[in-house]
Design an enzyme around this catalytic site. Structure first.
Site, PDB file in Angstrom:
ATOM      1  N   HIS A 138      -5.092  18.684 -20.143  1.00 39.87           N
ATOM      2  CA  HIS A 138      -5.002  19.910 -20.931  1.00 39.87           C
ATOM      3  C   HIS A 138      -5.273  21.132 -20.060  1.00 39.87           C
ATOM      4  O   HIS A 138      -5.827  21.029 -18.964  1.00 39.87           O
ATOM      5  CB  HIS A 138      -5.991  19.888 -22.109  1.00 39.87           C
ATOM      6  CG  HIS A 138      -7.429  19.920 -21.689  1.00 39.87           C
ATOM      7  ND1 HIS A 138      -8.078  18.826 -21.154  1.00 39.87           N
ATOM      8  CD2 HIS A 138      -8.348  20.923 -21.710  1.00 39.87           C
ATOM      9  CE1 HIS A 138      -9.336  19.140 -20.886  1.00 39.87           C
ATOM     10  NE2 HIS A 138      -9.517  20.417 -21.193  1.00 39.87           N
ATOM     11  N   ASP A 140      -7.249  24.825 -20.592  1.00 41.41           N
ATOM     12  CA  ASP A 140      -8.258  25.340 -21.516  1.00 41.41           C
ATOM     13  C   ASP A 140      -7.711  26.479 -22.389  1.00 41.41           C
ATOM     14  O   ASP A 140      -7.000  27.364 -21.912  1.00 41.41           O
ATOM     15  CB  ASP A 140      -9.476  25.851 -20.740  1.00 41.41           C
ATOM     16  CG  ASP A 140     -10.337  24.722 -20.199  1.00 41.41           C
ATOM     17  OD1 ASP A 140     -10.246  23.593 -20.718  1.00 41.41           O
ATOM     18  OD2 ASP A 140     -11.116  24.976 -19.257  1.00 41.41           O
ATOM     19  N   HIS A 288      -6.211  19.911 -16.319  1.00 43.83           N
ATOM     20  CA  HIS A 288      -7.273  19.049 -15.793  1.00 43.83           C
ATOM     21  C   HIS A 288      -7.586  17.929 -16.773  1.00 43.83           C
ATOM     22  O   HIS A 288      -7.208  17.972 -17.943  1.00 43.83           O
ATOM     23  CB  HIS A 288      -8.528  19.848 -15.437  1.00 43.83           C
ATOM     24  CG  HIS A 288      -9.100  20.661 -16.560  1.00 43.83           C
ATOM     25  ND1 HIS A 288      -8.576  21.880 -16.943  1.00 43.83           N
ATOM     26  CD2 HIS A 288     -10.156  20.443 -17.384  1.00 43.83           C
ATOM     27  CE1 HIS A 288      -9.284  22.372 -17.948  1.00 43.83           C
ATOM     28  NE2 HIS A 288     -10.238  21.507 -18.253  1.00 43.83           N
ATOM     29  N   ARG A 303     -20.152  24.884 -17.974  1.00 39.39           N
ATOM     30  CA  ARG A 303     -18.925  25.595 -17.619  1.00 39.39           C
ATOM     31  C   ARG A 303     -18.997  27.042 -18.070  1.00 39.39           C
ATOM     32  O   ARG A 303     -19.434  27.337 -19.185  1.00 39.39           O
ATOM     33  CB  ARG A 303     -17.719  24.920 -18.270  1.00 39.39           C
ATOM     34  CG  ARG A 303     -16.373  25.488 -17.806  1.00 39.39           C
ATOM     35  CD  ARG A 303     -15.242  24.993 -18.671  1.00 39.39           C
ATOM     36  NE  ARG A 303     -15.302  25.606 -20.005  1.00 39.39           N
ATOM     37  CZ  ARG A 303     -14.681  25.106 -21.078  1.00 39.39           C
ATOM     38  NH1 ARG A 303     -14.005  23.985 -20.987  1.00 39.39           N
ATOM     39  NH2 ARG A 303     -14.774  25.732 -22.238  1.00 39.39           N
TER      40      ARG A 303
END
Length: 312
Positions: A138, A140, A288, A303
């Site tokens: 996917h 983000d 990723h 993150r």
């Protein structure tokens, strides 16, 4: 005289082999955009991890403020390699946020658990933790009108084995599509929606309140990078639902083909984490995949995402 099966006049019967014809033969693996000049780096060492994507940066302490010269070189490295790795940084959340802010305003995501502040997402996996966004390729937050420019991820705790992350170069993926596929998608637009991705692990009662906050949005199927000018595939399994103006069956078939491109090994880099490592990726140019192969063991990551622009 009749030719034998091995003679020069032999003719093979036609045989249908199922497939899309994309996975055999050489591929074009072009790391730099057209006209982009290869220049050395003076302030750190760049150690490539794959042909077109992924480089370890050595000789930089991310806990310290970036000088303008260091920022310029790191930004160029990010554009050229698409994901940068920094070993053994052990940043505090404040230091991680300060580093990311060099590239712009930080983004919040109310759909994910936060850490020390609302712009730090904490992934604490192990035991009964919700398996958010693992084992799926996917990009983000493409369900936003302005998806993230990039993200800075730090591993706080790493399982003894497993828990790697993979990234795929979506510019290389676009480069290698057949021309007839490019002709179909170069001016196409697709709808992105947060519900398909999050419905895998959240129920309707958790998602319903956010439908007005994150309505479906349209983005180009092929995005042009705002800095490098590279054309890149910009659809992903988690959030892209259909191509605008296309019959649903035809859209589904074409999207399946495009989704498969992230799975090609030549476009990928895989990173084995150690505690304190940092990965910084260009969310505009990559997909990723967090590998969940560490059942029963703990993996803790934080993150920070950087707000981006509207894809064009």
């Amino acid at each position: 005289m009749t030719a034998t099966a091995t003679g020069p006049a032999a003719v093979l019967r036609p045989v249908h082999i199922p497939g899309d014809g994309l996975y055999e033969g050489p591929r074009t693996l072009r790391r730099l955009p057209d006209g982009w000049e290869e220049r050395p780096y003076d302030l750190f060492e760049v150690v490539p991890q794959a042909r077109t994507i992924g480089a370890e940066i050595r000789g930089v302490d991310l806990s310290q403020p970036l000088t303008p010269a260091l920022y310029e070189e790191l930004d160029r490295a990010l554009l050229e390699w698409k994901v940068l790795f920094f070993r053994s940084q052990h940043l505090t959340s404040a230091q991680q946020r300060a580093f990311a802010r060099n590239w712009g305003e930080l983004e919040t995501n109310p759909l994910l658990a936060t850490g020390s502040s609302e712009d730090v997402v904490r992934f604490d996996k192990g035991g009964d933790a919700v398996p958010t966004f693992e084992n799926v390729w996917h990009t983000d937050v493409t369900f936003r009108e302005r998806p993230a420019l990039g993200a800075v991820l730090q591993l706080r705790e790493v399982p003894p084995s497993g828990g790697d992350t993979m990234w795929a170069d979506m510019a290389a993926a676009y480069d290698n599509l057949p021309q007839d596929v490019k002709d179909r998608i170069d001016h196409a637009r697709a709808v992105h929606d947060f519900i398909p991705g999050f419905a895998r692990f959240y129920g309707p009662e958790r998602l319903a309140p956010f439908q007005d906050v994150f309505p479906p949005v349209e983005h180009p199927v092929v995005r042009t990078h705002p800095v490098t000018g590279r054309r890149m595939l910009f659809v992903n399994t988690s959030f892209t639902t259909h191509i605008v103006g296309m019959d649903r069956d035809e859209s589904d078939r074409l999207l399946r083909l495009l989704f498969q491109q992230a799975h090609v090994p030549e476009y990928q880099v895989r990173f084995r984490w150690q505690p304190g490592d940092i990965a910084f990726w260009d969310n505009r140019a990559t997909q990723h995949y967090a590998v969940n192969d560490y059942a029963g063991r703990r993996r803790v990551a934080e993150r920070v995402a950087i707000a981006g622009d509207r894809p064009r």
